[in-house]
Design an enzyme around this catalytic site. Structure first.
Site, PDB file in Angstrom:
ATOM      1  N   GLU A   1      54.724  16.451  31.247  1.00  0.00           N
ATOM      2  CA  GLU A   1      55.795  17.253  31.836  1.00  0.00           C
ATOM      3  C   GLU A   1      55.869  18.656  31.240  1.00  0.00           C
ATOM      4  O   GLU A   1      55.589  18.862  30.077  1.00  0.00           O
ATOM      5  CB  GLU A   1      57.147  16.564  31.652  1.00  0.00           C
ATOM      6  CG  GLU A   1      57.209  15.167  32.231  1.00  0.00           C
ATOM      7  CD  GLU A   1      57.087  15.128  33.752  1.00  0.00           C
ATOM      8  OE1 GLU A   1      57.122  16.198  34.380  1.00  0.00           O
ATOM      9  OE2 GLU A   1      56.943  14.011  34.294  1.00  0.00           O
ATOM     10  N   GLY A   2      56.289  19.575  32.070  1.00  0.00           N
ATOM     11  CA  GLY A   2      56.354  20.972  31.660  1.00  0.00           C
ATOM     12  C   GLY A   2      57.687  21.369  31.068  1.00  0.00           C
ATOM     13  O   GLY A   2      58.584  20.551  30.880  1.00  0.00           O
ATOM     14  N   PHE A   3      57.769  22.645  30.813  1.00  0.00           N
ATOM     15  CA  PHE A   3      58.926  23.252  30.155  1.00  0.00           C
ATOM     16  C   PHE A   3      60.250  22.953  30.853  1.00  0.00           C
ATOM     17  O   PHE A   3      61.234  22.624  30.212  1.00  0.00           O
ATOM     18  CB  PHE A   3      58.703  24.752  30.179  1.00  0.00           C
ATOM     19  CG  PHE A   3      58.776  25.401  28.835  1.00  0.00           C
ATOM     20  CD1 PHE A   3      58.502  24.697  27.683  1.00  0.00           C
ATOM     21  CD2 PHE A   3      59.108  26.747  28.745  1.00  0.00           C
ATOM     22  CE1 PHE A   3      58.567  25.320  26.453  1.00  0.00           C
ATOM     23  CE2 PHE A   3      59.171  27.379  27.521  1.00  0.00           C
ATOM     24  CZ  PHE A   3      58.901  26.661  26.380  1.00  0.00           C
ATOM     25  N   ASN A   4      60.260  23.098  32.176  1.00  0.00           N
ATOM     26  CA  ASN A   4      61.544  23.027  32.874  1.00  0.00           C
ATOM     27  C   ASN A   4      62.088  21.623  32.955  1.00  0.00           C
ATOM     28  O   ASN A   4      63.285  21.410  32.792  1.00  0.00           O
ATOM     29  CB  ASN A   4      61.442  23.645  34.258  1.00  0.00           C
ATOM     30  CG  ASN A   4      61.515  25.145  34.155  1.00  0.00           C
ATOM     31  OD1 ASN A   4      62.486  25.680  33.664  1.00  0.00           O
ATOM     32  ND2 ASN A   4      60.454  25.812  34.545  1.00  0.00           N
TER      33      ASN A   4
ATOM     34  N   HIS B   1      61.990  45.316  54.985  1.00  0.00           N
ATOM     35  CA  HIS B   1      63.232  45.677  54.287  1.00  0.00           C
ATOM     36  C   HIS B   1      63.372  44.991  52.940  1.00  0.00           C
ATOM     37  O   HIS B   1      64.183  45.384  52.130  1.00  0.00           O
ATOM     38  CB  HIS B   1      64.457  45.408  55.167  1.00  0.00           C
ATOM     39  CG  HIS B   1      64.782  43.958  55.321  1.00  0.00           C
ATOM     40  ND1 HIS B   1      64.062  43.135  56.142  1.00  0.00           N
ATOM     41  CD2 HIS B   1      65.740  43.197  54.754  1.00  0.00           C
ATOM     42  CE1 HIS B   1      64.571  41.908  56.084  1.00  0.00           C
ATOM     43  NE2 HIS B   1      65.581  41.922  55.245  1.00  0.00           N
TER      44      HIS B   1
ATOM     45  N   ASP C   1      59.591  35.977  32.267  1.00  0.00           N
ATOM     46  CA  ASP C   1      59.395  35.884  33.722  1.00  0.00           C
ATOM     47  C   ASP C   1      60.635  35.318  34.396  1.00  0.00           C
ATOM     48  O   ASP C   1      61.076  35.800  35.439  1.00  0.00           O
ATOM     49  CB  ASP C   1      58.215  34.965  34.045  1.00  0.00           C
ATOM     50  CG  ASP C   1      56.876  35.618  33.778  1.00  0.00           C
ATOM     51  OD1 ASP C   1      56.815  36.857  33.799  1.00  0.00           O
ATOM     52  OD2 ASP C   1      55.903  34.887  33.564  1.00  0.00           O
TER      53      ASP C   1
ATOM     54  N   THR D   1      60.921  22.920  39.736  1.00  0.00           N
ATOM     55  CA  THR D   1      61.951  23.002  38.694  1.00  0.00           C
ATOM     56  C   THR D   1      62.101  24.449  38.244  1.00  0.00           C
ATOM     57  O   THR D   1      63.168  24.865  37.823  1.00  0.00           O
ATOM     58  CB  THR D   1      61.609  22.116  37.481  1.00  0.00           C
ATOM     59  OG1 THR D   1      60.293  22.413  37.055  1.00  0.00           O
ATOM     60  CG2 THR D   1      61.734  20.658  37.824  1.00  0.00           C
ATOM     61  N   PHE D   2      61.017  25.208  38.367  1.00  0.00           N
ATOM     62  CA  PHE D   2      61.088  26.638  38.079  1.00  0.00           C
ATOM     63  C   PHE D   2      62.153  27.293  38.963  1.00  0.00           C
ATOM     64  O   PHE D   2      63.027  28.013  38.494  1.00  0.00           O
ATOM     65  CB  PHE D   2      59.713  27.244  38.357  1.00  0.00           C
ATOM     66  CG  PHE D   2      59.631  28.742  38.181  1.00  0.00           C
ATOM     67  CD1 PHE D   2      59.101  29.285  37.030  1.00  0.00           C
ATOM     68  CD2 PHE D   2      60.063  29.598  39.189  1.00  0.00           C
ATOM     69  CE1 PHE D   2      59.017  30.659  36.883  1.00  0.00           C
ATOM     70  CE2 PHE D   2      59.977  30.967  39.043  1.00  0.00           C
ATOM     71  CZ  PHE D   2      59.453  31.495  37.892  1.00  0.00           C
TER      72      PHE D   2
END
Ligand SMILES: *[C@@H]1O[C@H](CO)[C@@H](O)[C@H](O)[C@H]1NC(C)=O
Ligand SMILES: *[C@@H]1O[C@H](CO)[C@@H](O)[C@H](O)[C@H]1NC(C)=O
Ligand SMILES: *[C@@H]1O[C@H](CO)[C@@H](O)[C@H](O)[C@H]1NC(C)=O
Length: 347
Positions: free
Chosen positions: A24-27, A245, A289, A306-307
């Site tokens: 699993e990652g950071f988030n 725009h 980021d 999750t980011f």
């Protein structure tokens, strides 16, 4: 070690440690922190527990070479004092000092029920069960359990067992208070515990202080130069088209920075120098980021990321209008992509 002054004398201490599925990652890890922190809040009411913060490392997206990115304390990325205002917390190395050594008395390894989810009604339950998979904790010659333990090779556990669980984090309150006399308990695979208070007051209390303005694991790209509708045709699975725009201040999230750089040479990206990279590490760069995306005038995320969820939360706290926040890229034939979402990746 200054956090020690905020907690009680050693004979009154219980320690709750946790870890998450290695892939699993950071988030997701940050999300699991909130679940475990709210569990500790509930425990606090009847005894004196300290949440031991699992050291960072081995995150798949942290791929910069030549950096020491293992056994990193939470203070490398977070304002730990702010976390400590919600629940008592401590870094793992402080735990080793305070508890007298790298020894954890009880490891509970969460797994689902072998028979699967009960059909129909959702029933909360937790039971000691035989391990479904070959345990990752193994007895050594001294009859102590070896395991990953965030890369701390000297750490051992006295006891280990598997728990089948289906329920909110608070389901562990009686287990921790009544079923075990261990003073240090590691909950491994803690992502199996669900949120008790998602979106409720505790959740925001826990999340909006120390955990704000940080972490993500993929890169965000910030497009600053005006353009008359981006039209990128290439190998990045199609084209990214922006109405003019918003083209000069759109922010979006991409996994393939290198590829995007080729497709959108106008793209502006935070690029750390080598010194900055050594100081912040990949995790810190990702936090920057995320900060950029959270403060952007307009944000377009991706589905089930999750980011993106984290950025949505941040932006809500910061007071951005939902129409500038809840946007995401839709697949060509996606029917559930609701307004204000109307951006498409054109294949
Ligand atoms: C906890 O203790 C209760 C009462 O002794 C018992 O019924 C239950 O099975 C135990 N739960 C676990 C997960 O060990
Ligand atoms: C180890 O854990 C199991 C399950 O929780 C428990 O039944 C047993 O008494 C524990 N053993 C020791 C030595 O604490
Ligand atoms: C979307 O639907 C059209 C028409 O039904 C079809 O030709 C096209 O291949 C679909 N695109 C994707 C990405 O599934």
């Amino acid at each position: 070690l200054h956090l020690q002054s905020t907690i009680a004398s050693p004979h009154q201490l219980w320690f709750l440690l946790y870890d998450v599925n290695p892939g699993e990652g950071f988030n997701l890890r940050r999300d699991v922190y909130m679940r475990v922190a709210s569990l500790v809040k509930r425990l606090e009411r009847s005894s004196d527990w300290t949440l031991v913060l699992p050291p960072w490392g081995r995150i798949y997206h942290w791929q910069s070479r030549g950096l020491q990115q293992l056994r990193l304390p939470w203070a490398a990325f977070f304002h730990v004092e702010s976390l400590a205002q919600q629940v008592p917390v401590m870094e793992y190395e402080d735990f080793i000092q305070v508890s007298g050594g790298p020894l954890i008395e009880q490891v509970y390894y969460f797994q689902p029920y072998a028979e699967g989810w009960t059909e129909g009604t959702f029933e909360e339950k937790v039971d000691a069960r035989p391990c479904i998979e070959e345990p990752v904790y193994k007895l050594d010659m001294a009859c102590l359990y070896r395991g990953w333990f965030w890369g701390y090779v000297k750490t051992r556990a006295l006891n280990f067992s598997c728990l089948s669980v289906q329920g909110m984090a608070s389901i562990m309150v009686p287990i921790l208070q009544k079923n075990t006399s261990a003073r240090s308990v590691l909950l491994d695979r803690a992502e199996n515990l669900l949120h008790d208070v998602y979106g409720q007051k505790d959740y925001w209390d826990v999340s909006s202080d120390g955990l704000s303005s940080e972490m993500t694991y993929d890169r965000a790209a910030c497009i600053l130069k005006p353009g008359v509708g981006w039209q990128v045709d290439a190998d990045l699975d199609g084209a990214l088209r922006f109405p003019s725009h918003i083209a000069n201040w759109a922010l979006f999230y991409v996994a393939e920075v290198q590829e995007l750089r080729r497709l959108l040479p106008e793209m502006v990206l935070f690029e750390p120098t080598q010194d900055e990279l050594e100081l912040y590490k990949d995790g810190g760069v990702a936090i920057i980021d995320q900060w950029i995306c959270a403060h952007a005038r307009y944000f377009i995320g991706t589905a089930l990321s999750t980011f993106s969820f984290r950025i949505h939360e941040e932006r809500e706290i910061l007071g951005f209008a939902p129409s500038t926040t809840y946007n995401r890229f839709c697949g060509d034939n996606e029917t559930s992509c609701q307004p204000p979402t109307h951006w498409k990746i054109v294949y």
